[in-house]
Design a protein around this motif. Structure first.
Motif, PDB file in Angstrom:
ATOM      1  N   ARG A  31      48.356  28.421  25.805  1.00 34.09           N
ATOM      2  CA  ARG A  31      47.210  28.399  24.899  1.00 34.09           C
ATOM      3  C   ARG A  31      47.619  27.802  23.548  1.00 34.09           C
ATOM      4  NH1 ARG A  31      42.571  31.199  25.140  1.00 34.09           N
ATOM      5  NH2 ARG A  31      43.439  32.566  26.762  1.00 34.09           N
ATOM      6  N   GLY A  32      46.802  26.909  23.060  1.00 33.84           N
ATOM      7  CA  GLY A  32      47.054  26.297  21.765  1.00 33.84           C
ATOM      8  C   GLY A  32      47.862  25.028  21.826  1.00 33.84           C
ATOM      9  N   LYS A  33      48.482  24.717  22.976  1.00 29.45           N
ATOM     10  CA  LYS A  33      49.270  23.498  23.087  1.00 29.45           C
ATOM     11  C   LYS A  33      48.355  22.314  23.368  1.00 29.45           C
ATOM     12  CE  LYS A  33      53.719  25.369  24.581  1.00 29.45           C
ATOM     13  NZ  LYS A  33      54.773  25.287  25.615  1.00 29.45           N
ATOM     14  N   PRO A  34      48.793  21.099  22.988  1.00 36.51           N
ATOM     15  CA  PRO A  34      47.979  19.906  23.278  1.00 36.51           C
ATOM     16  C   PRO A  34      47.962  19.632  24.780  1.00 36.51           C
ATOM     17  CG  PRO A  34      50.121  19.274  22.409  1.00 36.51           C
ATOM     18  CD  PRO A  34      50.030  20.771  22.268  1.00 36.51           C
ATOM     19  N   PRO A  35      47.117  18.713  25.241  1.00 41.00           N
ATOM     20  CA  PRO A  35      47.080  18.382  26.670  1.00 41.00           C
ATOM     21  C   PRO A  35      48.450  17.959  27.179  1.00 41.00           C
ATOM     22  CG  PRO A  35      45.201  17.420  25.535  1.00 41.00           C
ATOM     23  CD  PRO A  35      46.100  17.990  24.474  1.00 41.00           C
ATOM     24  N   ALA A  36      48.754  18.325  28.410  1.00 37.48           N
ATOM     25  CA  ALA A  36      50.041  17.973  29.009  1.00 37.48           C
ATOM     26  C   ALA A  36      50.187  16.451  29.098  1.00 37.48           C
ATOM     27  CB  ALA A  36      50.157  18.602  30.393  1.00 37.48           C
ATOM     28  N   ARG A  37      51.448  15.997  29.047  1.00 42.40           N
ATOM     29  CA  ARG A  37      51.687  14.550  29.081  1.00 42.40           C
ATOM     30  C   ARG A  37      51.198  13.924  30.374  1.00 42.40           C
ATOM     31  NH1 ARG A  37      57.736  13.589  26.434  1.00 42.40           N
ATOM     32  NH2 ARG A  37      57.215  14.350  24.327  1.00 42.40           N
ATOM     33  N   TRP A  38      51.406  14.632  31.509  1.00 44.59           N
ATOM     34  CA  TRP A  38      50.976  14.048  32.769  1.00 44.59           C
ATOM     35  C   TRP A  38      49.467  13.847  32.787  1.00 44.59           C
ATOM     36  CZ3 TRP A  38      47.353  16.164  35.967  1.00 44.59           C
ATOM     37  CH2 TRP A  38      47.059  17.513  35.816  1.00 44.59           C
ATOM     38  N   LEU A  39      48.743  14.746  32.137  1.00 45.10           N
ATOM     39  CA  LEU A  39      47.297  14.643  32.098  1.00 45.10           C
ATOM     40  C   LEU A  39      46.866  13.455  31.236  1.00 45.10           C
ATOM     41  CD1 LEU A  39      44.777  16.040  33.146  1.00 45.10           C
ATOM     42  CD2 LEU A  39      44.798  17.489  31.116  1.00 45.10           C
ATOM     43  N   ILE A  40      47.577  13.238  30.145  1.00 43.53           N
ATOM     44  CA  ILE A  40      47.254  12.105  29.264  1.00 43.53           C
ATOM     45  C   ILE A  40      47.523  10.779  29.972  1.00 43.53           C
ATOM     46  CG2 ILE A  40      47.878  10.928  27.126  1.00 43.53           C
ATOM     47  CD1 ILE A  40      48.481  13.671  25.923  1.00 43.53           C
ATOM     48  N   TRP A  41      48.714  10.661  30.594  1.00 44.70           N
ATOM     49  CA  TRP A  41      49.083   9.399  31.224  1.00 44.70           C
ATOM     50  C   TRP A  41      48.192   9.079  32.424  1.00 44.70           C
ATOM     51  CZ3 TRP A  41      51.525   5.986  28.656  1.00 44.70           C
ATOM     52  CH2 TRP A  41      52.509   6.345  27.720  1.00 44.70           C
ATOM     53  N   LEU A  42      47.912  10.071  33.244  1.00 45.06           N
ATOM     54  CA  LEU A  42      47.043   9.828  34.390  1.00 45.06           C
ATOM     55  C   LEU A  42      45.603   9.571  33.953  1.00 45.06           C
ATOM     56  CD1 LEU A  42      48.333  12.306  37.126  1.00 45.06           C
ATOM     57  CD2 LEU A  42      48.718   9.852  36.907  1.00 45.06           C
ATOM     58  N   GLY A  43      45.193  10.207  32.842  1.00 53.71           N
ATOM     59  CA  GLY A  43      43.870   9.920  32.314  1.00 53.71           C
ATOM     60  C   GLY A  43      43.750   8.476  31.854  1.00 53.71           C
ATOM     61  N   LEU A  44      44.786   7.982  31.167  1.00 53.64           N
ATOM     62  CA  LEU A  44      44.783   6.582  30.736  1.00 53.64           C
ATOM     63  C   LEU A  44      44.826   5.637  31.925  1.00 53.64           C
ATOM     64  CD1 LEU A  44      47.252   6.787  27.691  1.00 53.64           C
ATOM     65  CD2 LEU A  44      44.759   6.542  27.619  1.00 53.64           C
ATOM     66  N   ALA A  45      45.622   5.998  32.946  1.00 53.47           N
ATOM     67  CA  ALA A  45      45.684   5.165  34.146  1.00 53.47           C
ATOM     68  C   ALA A  45      44.333   5.115  34.851  1.00 53.47           C
ATOM     69  CB  ALA A  45      46.751   5.693  35.100  1.00 53.47           C
ATOM     70  N   SER A  46      43.624   6.240  34.851  1.00 53.13           N
ATOM     71  CA  SER A  46      42.297   6.272  35.470  1.00 53.13           C
ATOM     72  C   SER A  46      41.318   5.378  34.718  1.00 53.13           C
ATOM     73  CB  SER A  46      41.771   7.707  35.510  1.00 53.13           C
ATOM     74  OG  SER A  46      42.615   8.546  36.275  1.00 53.13           O
ATOM     75  N   ILE A  47      41.379   5.415  33.390  1.00 52.91           N
ATOM     76  CA  ILE A  47      40.511   4.546  32.585  1.00 52.91           C
ATOM     77  C   ILE A  47      40.811   3.080  32.883  1.00 52.91           C
ATOM     78  CG2 ILE A  47      39.941   3.833  30.238  1.00 52.91           C
ATOM     79  CD1 ILE A  47      40.451   6.725  29.367  1.00 52.91           C
ATOM     80  N   ALA A  48      42.103   2.757  32.989  1.00 50.61           N
ATOM     81  CA  ALA A  48      42.483   1.375  33.304  1.00 50.61           C
ATOM     82  C   ALA A  48      41.982   0.971  34.684  1.00 50.61           C
ATOM     83  CB  ALA A  48      44.012   1.233  33.235  1.00 50.61           C
ATOM     84  N   GLY A  49      42.054   1.898  35.643  1.00 52.71           N
ATOM     85  CA  GLY A  49      41.567   1.590  36.984  1.00 52.71           C
ATOM     86  C   GLY A  49      40.073   1.341  37.008  1.00 52.71           C
TER      87      GLY A  49
END
Length: 297
Positions: A31-49
């Motif tokens: 709780r209180g931590k920023p989004p996990a790195r894997w979630l950020i990177w896969l989110g960006l990859a999804s946007i690119a796709g």
């Protein structure tokens, strides 16, 4: 568009179940931590796709695989979020959800293999049925992903050209989610041979040494030739295979010619136009090295 997801829904449901299990079991200790790195990177990859598909940067079967990956990832995240909110009352355990990506990736792989076979086979049957209903010959139709190419006799039929205004009014044709494109103007024999000679120089067909397997580089060169051959409807073309420089295996040249003809037929080039010939002259002897030549009869 939606017909693509009909055979995909069991795989999406499985990805959702995997995500829900991870969301329900992962403790909410972040709780209180920023989004996990894997979630950020896969989110960006999804946007690119999504952008690549929307802009047409990827086509044919590659677009189907990417769409399946995006759908599976979205189903996994929705399931994980739902499971976490129902059982943990918080999304704070999202870092631990990454463990579920392994089974989700396996499900995506299975879905991709399944979709490539079943979806394209179903679409091919539907397009063939439409051409026969309209009184056209479906021979020579080629399908890759959602894109269908047709020989002149089929593409010239306005009833089958889904890009035409009259075809847009037909719900049956619109439901195929495939576009039948009109080919370029036909070439006469002399122009066809000149075009094949030019593509043979600019994009020579190459095989690995002592091999007759069509690899990615070979396929790209054959695709260029296929575009030309489709513009030569009345021509019969000898596809001449050559062996390696200095080799004595004449069978290799025949195998290469047959492999090239087989690939060209899969690309929608009518079979009666192509004749595979293995030549005894070896590639690289007193001329530019080449594995495949195209000669009009």
């Amino acid at each position: 568009m939606l017909d693509f997801y009909v055979p995909l829904w069991p795989w999406l449901a499985a990805c959702f179940a995997v995500g829900a299990a991870m969301g329900a079991l992962a403790p909410g200790k972040t709780r209180g931590k920023p989004p996990a790195r894997w979630l950020i990177w896969l989110g960006l990859a999804s946007i690119a796709g999504v952008a690549a598909i929307a802009l047409g940067a990827v086509q044919e079967t590659a677009s189907l695989h990417i769409e399946a990956a995006l759908a599976c990832f979205a189903a996994f995240l929705i399931g994980a979020g739902a499971g976490a909110l129902i059982f943990q009352r918080t999304l704070a355990g999202h870092e631990a959800w990454a463990l579920g990506l392994i089974p989700a990736a396996l499900l995506w792989w299975g879905a991709s293999e399944f979709i490539e076979r079943t979806y394209e086979a179903d679409l091919q049957k539907r397009i063939a049925a439409l051409t026969q209903t309209a009184g056209a010959d479906p021979a020579g139709m080629a399908l890759a992903g959602r894109n269908a190419s047709a020989p002149p006799a089929v593409a010239a039929n306005k009833e089958l050209n889904v890009a035409a205004p009259a075809a847009e009014a037909s719900p049956t044709l619109a439901s195929t989610s495939a576009s039948v494109s009109r080919p370029p103007a036909e070439l006469d024999r002399a122009a066809c041979q000149r075009a094949l000679d030019a593509v043979q120089v600019s994009d020579p067909v190459a095989f690995h040494e002592a091999r007759a397997t069509v690899n990615r580089r070979t396929a790209l060169a054959l695709d260029k030739a296929a575009e030309i051959i489709r513009q030569c409807p009345e021509a019969t073309i000898e596809v001449r295979g050559h062996g390696d420089a200095g080799a004595e295996d004449d069978l290799l040249s025949r195998r290469r010619a047959l492999a090239a003809v087989h690939y060209l037929r899969l690309e929608g080039v009518s079979g009666h136009k192509l004749v595979a010939i293995g030549c005894c002259e070896k590639a690289g002897e007193a001329r530019r090295p080449v594995a495949i030549e195209y000669i009009l009869r």
